[in-house]
Design a protein around this motif. Structure first.
Motif, PDB file in Angstrom:
ATOM      1  N   VAL A  10       0.822  -1.215   0.000  1.00  0.00           N
ATOM      2  CA  VAL A  10       0.000   0.000   0.000  1.00  0.00           C
ATOM      3  C   VAL A  10       0.854   1.264   0.000  1.00  0.00           C
ATOM      4  N   ILE A  11       1.840   1.319   0.850  1.00  0.00           N
ATOM      5  CA  ILE A  11       2.670   2.526   0.979  1.00  0.00           C
ATOM      6  C   ILE A  11       3.329   2.930  -0.336  1.00  0.00           C
ATOM      7  N   PRO A  12       3.778   1.995  -1.189  1.00  0.00           N
ATOM      8  CA  PRO A  12       4.362   2.410  -2.463  1.00  0.00           C
ATOM      9  C   PRO A  12       3.408   3.196  -3.368  1.00  0.00           C
ATOM     10  N   MET A  13       2.115   3.112  -3.123  1.00  0.00           N
ATOM     11  CA  MET A  13       1.151   3.862  -3.923  1.00  0.00           C
ATOM     12  C   MET A  13       0.924   5.273  -3.383  1.00  0.00           C
ATOM     13  N   ARG A  14       1.630   5.634  -2.333  1.00  0.00           N
ATOM     14  CA  ARG A  14       1.445   6.927  -1.688  1.00  0.00           C
ATOM     15  C   ARG A  14       1.598   8.101  -2.666  1.00  0.00           C
ATOM     16  N   ASN A  15       2.655   8.071  -3.459  1.00  0.00           N
ATOM     17  CA  ASN A  15       2.891   9.172  -4.410  1.00  0.00           C
ATOM     18  C   ASN A  15       1.785   9.270  -5.448  1.00  0.00           C
ATOM     19  N   GLU A  16       1.323   8.134  -5.910  1.00  0.00           N
ATOM     20  CA  GLU A  16       0.243   8.117  -6.888  1.00  0.00           C
ATOM     21  C   GLU A  16      -1.042   8.705  -6.289  1.00  0.00           C
ATOM     22  N   LEU A  17      -1.323   8.361  -5.042  1.00  0.00           N
ATOM     23  CA  LEU A  17      -2.484   8.923  -4.353  1.00  0.00           C
ATOM     24  C   LEU A  17      -2.324  10.427  -4.162  1.00  0.00           C
ATOM     25  N   LYS A  18      -1.096  10.846  -3.876  1.00  0.00           N
ATOM     26  CA  LYS A  18      -0.847  12.273  -3.669  1.00  0.00           C
ATOM     27  C   LYS A  18      -1.091  13.057  -4.958  1.00  0.00           C
ATOM     28  N   VAL A  19      -0.649  12.517  -6.075  1.00  0.00           N
ATOM     29  CA  VAL A  19      -0.877  13.184  -7.357  1.00  0.00           C
ATOM     30  C   VAL A  19      -2.378  13.312  -7.604  1.00  0.00           C
ATOM     31  N   TYR A  20      -3.108  12.250  -7.342  1.00  0.00           N
ATOM     32  CA  TYR A  20      -4.558  12.280  -7.534  1.00  0.00           C
ATOM     33  C   TYR A  20      -5.195  13.313  -6.600  1.00  0.00           C
ATOM     34  N   ALA A  21      -4.808  13.312  -5.338  1.00  0.00           N
ATOM     35  CA  ALA A  21      -5.355  14.259  -4.365  1.00  0.00           C
ATOM     36  C   ALA A  21      -4.992  15.693  -4.740  1.00  0.00           C
ATOM     37  N   GLY A  26      -5.742  20.991  -5.801  1.00  0.00           N
ATOM     38  CA  GLY A  26      -4.878  22.061  -6.282  1.00  0.00           C
ATOM     39  C   GLY A  26      -4.021  22.658  -5.184  1.00  0.00           C
ATOM     40  N   ASN A  27      -3.984  22.000  -4.029  1.00  0.00           N
ATOM     41  CA  ASN A  27      -3.239  22.515  -2.889  1.00  0.00           C
ATOM     42  C   ASN A  27      -2.414  21.389  -2.288  1.00  0.00           C
ATOM     43  N   ASP A  28      -1.099  21.599  -2.193  1.00  0.00           N
ATOM     44  CA  ASP A  28      -0.205  20.555  -1.717  1.00  0.00           C
ATOM     45  C   ASP A  28      -0.515  20.129  -0.278  1.00  0.00           C
ATOM     46  N   ASN A  29      -0.789  21.084   0.598  1.00  0.00           N
ATOM     47  CA  ASN A  29      -1.067  20.744   1.998  1.00  0.00           C
ATOM     48  C   ASN A  29      -2.354  19.945   2.137  1.00  0.00           C
ATOM     49  N   ASP A  30      -3.396  20.367   1.421  1.00  0.00           N
ATOM     50  CA  ASP A  30      -4.657  19.620   1.455  1.00  0.00           C
ATOM     51  C   ASP A  30      -4.477  18.223   0.885  1.00  0.00           C
ATOM     52  N   ALA A  31      -3.715  18.119  -0.192  1.00  0.00           N
ATOM     53  CA  ALA A  31      -3.464  16.818  -0.809  1.00  0.00           C
ATOM     54  C   ALA A  31      -2.744  15.892   0.166  1.00  0.00           C
ATOM     55  N   GLU A  32      -1.755  16.418   0.866  1.00  0.00           N
ATOM     56  CA  GLU A  32      -1.014  15.609   1.846  1.00  0.00           C
ATOM     57  C   GLU A  32      -1.935  15.149   2.970  1.00  0.00           C
ATOM     58  N   ASP A  33      -2.803  16.029   3.436  1.00  0.00           N
ATOM     59  CA  ASP A  33      -3.765  15.659   4.487  1.00  0.00           C
ATOM     60  C   ASP A  33      -4.688  14.542   4.010  1.00  0.00           C
ATOM     61  N   ILE A  34      -5.145  14.656   2.782  1.00  0.00           N
ATOM     62  CA  ILE A  34      -6.036  13.638   2.229  1.00  0.00           C
ATOM     63  C   ILE A  34      -5.328  12.295   2.139  1.00  0.00           C
ATOM     64  N   VAL A  38      -6.379   8.807   3.893  1.00  0.00           N
ATOM     65  CA  VAL A  38      -6.615   7.591   3.117  1.00  0.00           C
ATOM     66  C   VAL A  38      -5.765   6.446   3.664  1.00  0.00           C
ATOM     67  N   LEU A  39      -4.494   6.718   3.925  1.00  0.00           N
ATOM     68  CA  LEU A  39      -3.620   5.669   4.456  1.00  0.00           C
ATOM     69  C   LEU A  39      -4.107   5.189   5.818  1.00  0.00           C
ATOM     70  N   LEU A  60      -8.264   2.303  -8.119  1.00  0.00           N
ATOM     71  CA  LEU A  60      -9.462   3.116  -8.323  1.00  0.00           C
ATOM     72  C   LEU A  60     -10.265   3.271  -7.025  1.00  0.00           C
ATOM     73  N   PRO A  61     -10.515   2.182  -6.281  1.00  0.00           N
ATOM     74  CA  PRO A  61     -11.212   2.385  -5.007  1.00  0.00           C
ATOM     75  C   PRO A  61     -10.431   3.280  -4.050  1.00  0.00           C
ATOM     76  N   TYR A  62      -9.105   3.210  -4.060  1.00  0.00           N
ATOM     77  CA  TYR A  62      -8.314   4.069  -3.185  1.00  0.00           C
ATOM     78  C   TYR A  62      -8.469   5.524  -3.601  1.00  0.00           C
ATOM     79  N   CYS A  63      -8.524   5.758  -4.905  1.00  0.00           N
ATOM     80  CA  CYS A  63      -8.741   7.118  -5.395  1.00  0.00           C
ATOM     81  C   CYS A  63     -10.140   7.596  -5.013  1.00  0.00           C
ATOM     82  N   ALA A  64     -11.093   6.679  -5.002  1.00  0.00           N
ATOM     83  CA  ALA A  64     -12.444   7.043  -4.557  1.00  0.00           C
ATOM     84  C   ALA A  64     -12.423   7.454  -3.092  1.00  0.00           C
ATOM     85  N   ILE A  65     -11.599   6.793  -2.293  1.00  0.00           N
ATOM     86  CA  ILE A  65     -11.454   7.182  -0.892  1.00  0.00           C
ATOM     87  C   ILE A  65     -10.870   8.586  -0.824  1.00  0.00           C
TER      88      ILE A  65
END
Length: 82
Positions: A10-21, A26-34, A38-39, A60-65
């Motif tokens: 799961v952790i290796p997908m962290r960057n991919e989730l961050k890009v999606y968030a 459109g905000n790095d801090n909000d994306a990191e919080d999201i 999710v994790l 895809l379900p993780y992105c939905a989260i």
């Protein structure tokens, strides 16, 4: 799913989730919080994660989260996602 398996799958997908968030907010801090939320959600449901399914196939379900978490935290969703 034990900690080692979670860290390896799961952790290796962290960057991919961050890009999606980041695309969502459109905000790095909000994306990191999201991503952190999710994790935490994934960690809390780790016993329910299907070990026989390729975790990457479940992106895809993780992105939905991410999307749900973004809405729950009040982060604004920007633009469209591609």
């Amino acid at each position: 799913m034990e900690r080692t398996e979670f860290n390896n799958t799961v952790i290796p997908m962290r960057n991919e989730l961050k890009v999606y968030a980041l695309r969502l907010t459109g905000n790095d801090n909000d994306a990191e919080d999201i991503v952190q939320e999710v994790l935490l959600k994934l960690w809390s449901m780790r016993q329910k994660l299907d070990h026989s399914t390729n975790i990457k196939a479940r992106r895809l379900p993780y992105c939905a989260i991410c999307t749900t978490t973004s809405a729950a935290t009040g982060s604004s969703v920007k633009g469209t996602l591609t």
